[in-house]
Write a protein that holds these residues in place. Structure first.
Motif, PDB file in Angstrom:
ATOM      1  N   VAL A 115      42.778  -4.955  83.364  1.00  0.00           N
ATOM      2  CA  VAL A 115      43.397  -5.450  84.587  1.00  0.00           C
ATOM      3  C   VAL A 115      42.316  -5.970  85.520  1.00  0.00           C
ATOM      4  CG1 VAL A 115      44.837  -4.881  86.559  1.00  0.00           C
ATOM      5  CG2 VAL A 115      45.255  -3.775  84.370  1.00  0.00           C
ATOM      6  N   CYS A 116      42.482  -7.214  85.979  1.00  0.00           N
ATOM      7  CA  CYS A 116      41.519  -7.834  86.893  1.00  0.00           C
ATOM      8  C   CYS A 116      41.647  -7.195  88.272  1.00  0.00           C
ATOM      9  CB  CYS A 116      41.782  -9.328  86.985  1.00  0.00           C
ATOM     10  SG  CYS A 116      40.872 -10.130  88.305  1.00  0.00           S
ATOM     11  N   LYS A 117      40.487  -6.896  88.878  1.00  0.00           N
ATOM     12  CA  LYS A 117      40.500  -6.262  90.194  1.00  0.00           C
ATOM     13  C   LYS A 117      40.925  -7.243  91.281  1.00  0.00           C
ATOM     14  CE  LYS A 117      37.669  -2.210  90.797  1.00  0.00           C
ATOM     15  NZ  LYS A 117      36.317  -1.712  90.966  1.00  0.00           N
ATOM     16  N   HIS A 118      40.641  -8.534  91.073  1.00  0.00           N
ATOM     17  CA  HIS A 118      40.919  -9.530  92.117  1.00  0.00           C
ATOM     18  C   HIS A 118      42.398  -9.910  92.165  1.00  0.00           C
ATOM     19  CE1 HIS A 118      36.733 -10.108  93.053  1.00  0.00           C
ATOM     20  NE2 HIS A 118      36.484 -10.129  91.759  1.00  0.00           N
ATOM     21  N   CYS A 119      42.957 -10.230  90.981  1.00  0.00           N
ATOM     22  CA  CYS A 119      44.321 -10.791  91.006  1.00  0.00           C
ATOM     23  C   CYS A 119      45.328  -9.922  90.242  1.00  0.00           C
ATOM     24  CB  CYS A 119      44.309 -12.210  90.442  1.00  0.00           C
ATOM     25  SG  CYS A 119      43.896 -12.274  88.700  1.00  0.00           S
ATOM     26  N   ASN A 120      44.862  -8.761  89.740  1.00  0.00           N
ATOM     27  CA  ASN A 120      45.767  -7.852  89.020  1.00  0.00           C
ATOM     28  C   ASN A 120      46.320  -8.430  87.730  1.00  0.00           C
ATOM     29  OD1 ASN A 120      45.833  -5.318  90.138  1.00  0.00           O
ATOM     30  ND2 ASN A 120      47.138  -5.994  91.819  1.00  0.00           N
ATOM     31  N   HIS A 121      45.708  -9.503  87.255  1.00  0.00           N
ATOM     32  CA  HIS A 121      46.161 -10.126  86.019  1.00  0.00           C
ATOM     33  C   HIS A 121      45.873  -9.187  84.845  1.00  0.00           C
ATOM     34  CE1 HIS A 121      46.987 -13.208  83.105  1.00  0.00           C
ATOM     35  NE2 HIS A 121      45.795 -13.114  82.589  1.00  0.00           N
ATOM     36  N   LYS A 122      46.874  -8.992  83.984  1.00  0.00           N
ATOM     37  CA  LYS A 122      46.674  -8.166  82.792  1.00  0.00           C
ATOM     38  C   LYS A 122      46.304  -9.071  81.639  1.00  0.00           C
ATOM     39  CE  LYS A 122      50.258  -4.785  83.749  1.00  0.00           C
ATOM     40  NZ  LYS A 122      51.629  -4.500  83.341  1.00  0.00           N
TER      41      LYS A 122
ATOM     42  N   LYS B  25      34.903 -11.382  82.888  1.00  0.00           N
ATOM     43  CA  LYS B  25      35.486 -12.487  83.650  1.00  0.00           C
ATOM     44  C   LYS B  25      36.980 -12.517  83.400  1.00  0.00           C
ATOM     45  CE  LYS B  25      34.876 -17.295  83.343  1.00  0.00           C
ATOM     46  NZ  LYS B  25      33.988 -18.434  83.122  1.00  0.00           N
ATOM     47  N   CYS B  26      37.744 -12.608  84.486  1.00  0.00           N
ATOM     48  CA  CYS B  26      39.200 -12.680  84.370  1.00  0.00           C
ATOM     49  C   CYS B  26      39.585 -14.097  83.931  1.00  0.00           C
ATOM     50  CB  CYS B  26      39.827 -12.351  85.722  1.00  0.00           C
ATOM     51  SG  CYS B  26      41.532 -12.852  85.864  1.00  0.00           S
ATOM     52  N   PRO B  27      40.405 -14.240  82.886  1.00  0.00           N
ATOM     53  CA  PRO B  27      40.790 -15.579  82.427  1.00  0.00           C
ATOM     54  C   PRO B  27      41.707 -16.291  83.424  1.00  0.00           C
ATOM     55  CG  PRO B  27      41.957 -13.890  81.181  1.00  0.00           C
ATOM     56  CD  PRO B  27      40.999 -13.168  82.074  1.00  0.00           C
ATOM     57  N   GLU B  28      42.298 -15.534  84.343  1.00  0.00           N
ATOM     58  CA  GLU B  28      43.244 -16.122  85.286  1.00  0.00           C
ATOM     59  C   GLU B  28      42.519 -16.693  86.510  1.00  0.00           C
ATOM     60  OE1 GLU B  28      46.319 -16.386  84.465  1.00  0.00           O
ATOM     61  OE2 GLU B  28      47.217 -17.124  86.315  1.00  0.00           O
ATOM     62  N   CYS B  29      41.710 -15.850  87.194  1.00  0.00           N
ATOM     63  CA  CYS B  29      41.057 -16.310  88.433  1.00  0.00           C
ATOM     64  C   CYS B  29      39.580 -16.609  88.219  1.00  0.00           C
ATOM     65  CB  CYS B  29      41.257 -15.292  89.556  1.00  0.00           C
ATOM     66  SG  CYS B  29      40.419 -13.734  89.256  1.00  0.00           S
ATOM     67  N   ASN B  30      39.083 -16.405  87.001  1.00  0.00           N
ATOM     68  CA  ASN B  30      37.693 -16.698  86.659  1.00  0.00           C
ATOM     69  C   ASN B  30      36.653 -15.939  87.458  1.00  0.00           C
ATOM     70  OD1 ASN B  30      38.096 -18.464  84.502  1.00  0.00           O
ATOM     71  ND2 ASN B  30      38.572 -20.137  85.904  1.00  0.00           N
TER      72      ASN B  30
END
Ligand SMILES: [Zn+2]
Length: 207
Positions: free
Chosen positions: A158-165, A186-191
């Protein structure tokens, strides 16, 4: 379960809520491609997001899995029980995998520790001690990809910035720094880079 029927039902409920595929995907922190996959009958929503999906679509899990609205007075709970069983199975499977990972890790470190002690206490030629240490590293090197594969595929990060799973690539898990099961990736959603927590279907993974 009839995937095509469920897919059509999801699409009609989504339209009833006046949501586009993108909007629905956004609410669930998944890609719209996943939504389109369900709606065309090519896949079912993951058990872990089924509840959230039903809340958004204002239907019950039972209805989702039946692919139609069900009379409130009918007390057929079979689909709900089926889902709970599914969740439980997945949870147990993940627990087993994580246990194997720990076991694998421990077993592979053992020869290294043993050989380090032997080399430290027994007098021998330098080449021999080098061979012993290098040999004891082999199980670790062989098992490492398997352990990382388990780490990568069980549950989500889970991304800390955008909560993207998301499920990261093997490479990104392999090279990521980690504290327990929390990895800097690196989060694939918000990079954005952050310490991404591991979540399994049984709830939060332990770090
Ligand atoms: Zn993110």
């Amino acid at each position: 379960m009839n995937q095509e029927k469920i897919g059509k039902f999801i699409a009609s409920c989504r339209k009833k809520q006046k949501l586009t595929q993108e909007q629905l995907a956004g609410k669930l922190n998944i890609t719209y491609k996943a939504v389109s996959k369900w709606e065309t009958g090519k896949g079912l929503p993951d058990a872990s997001i089924m509840k959230d999906l039903c809340n958004i679509l204002k239907i019950t899990v039972n209805e989702l899995l039946s692919g139609e609205l069900i009379d409130k007075n009918s007390c057929d709970k079979s689909a709900e029980i089926k889902l709970l069983e599914m969740l439980k199975q997945k949870e147990e499977y993940e627990k087993k995998l994580l246990f194997i990972e720990i076991l694998l890790g421990s077993l592979c470190v053992l020869p290294l520790i043993t050989s380090t002690i032997i080399v430290g206490f027994v007098e021998m030629e330098e080449w021999l001690s080098t061979v012993i240490i290098l040999t004891s590293l082999i199980p670790l090197l062989v098992a490492l990809p398997f352990a990382i594969r388990i780490e990568q595929t069980v549950g989500y990060y889970v991304c800390k910035h955008c909560n993207h799973k998301y499920i990261p690539t093997f490479k990104s898990v392999f090279f990521a720094m980690h504290l327990g099961r929390t990895r800097y990736m690196k989060c694939p959603e918000c990079n954005k880079y952050s310490w991404n927590k591991k979540v399994t279907s049984g709830g939060n993974g332990n770090d």
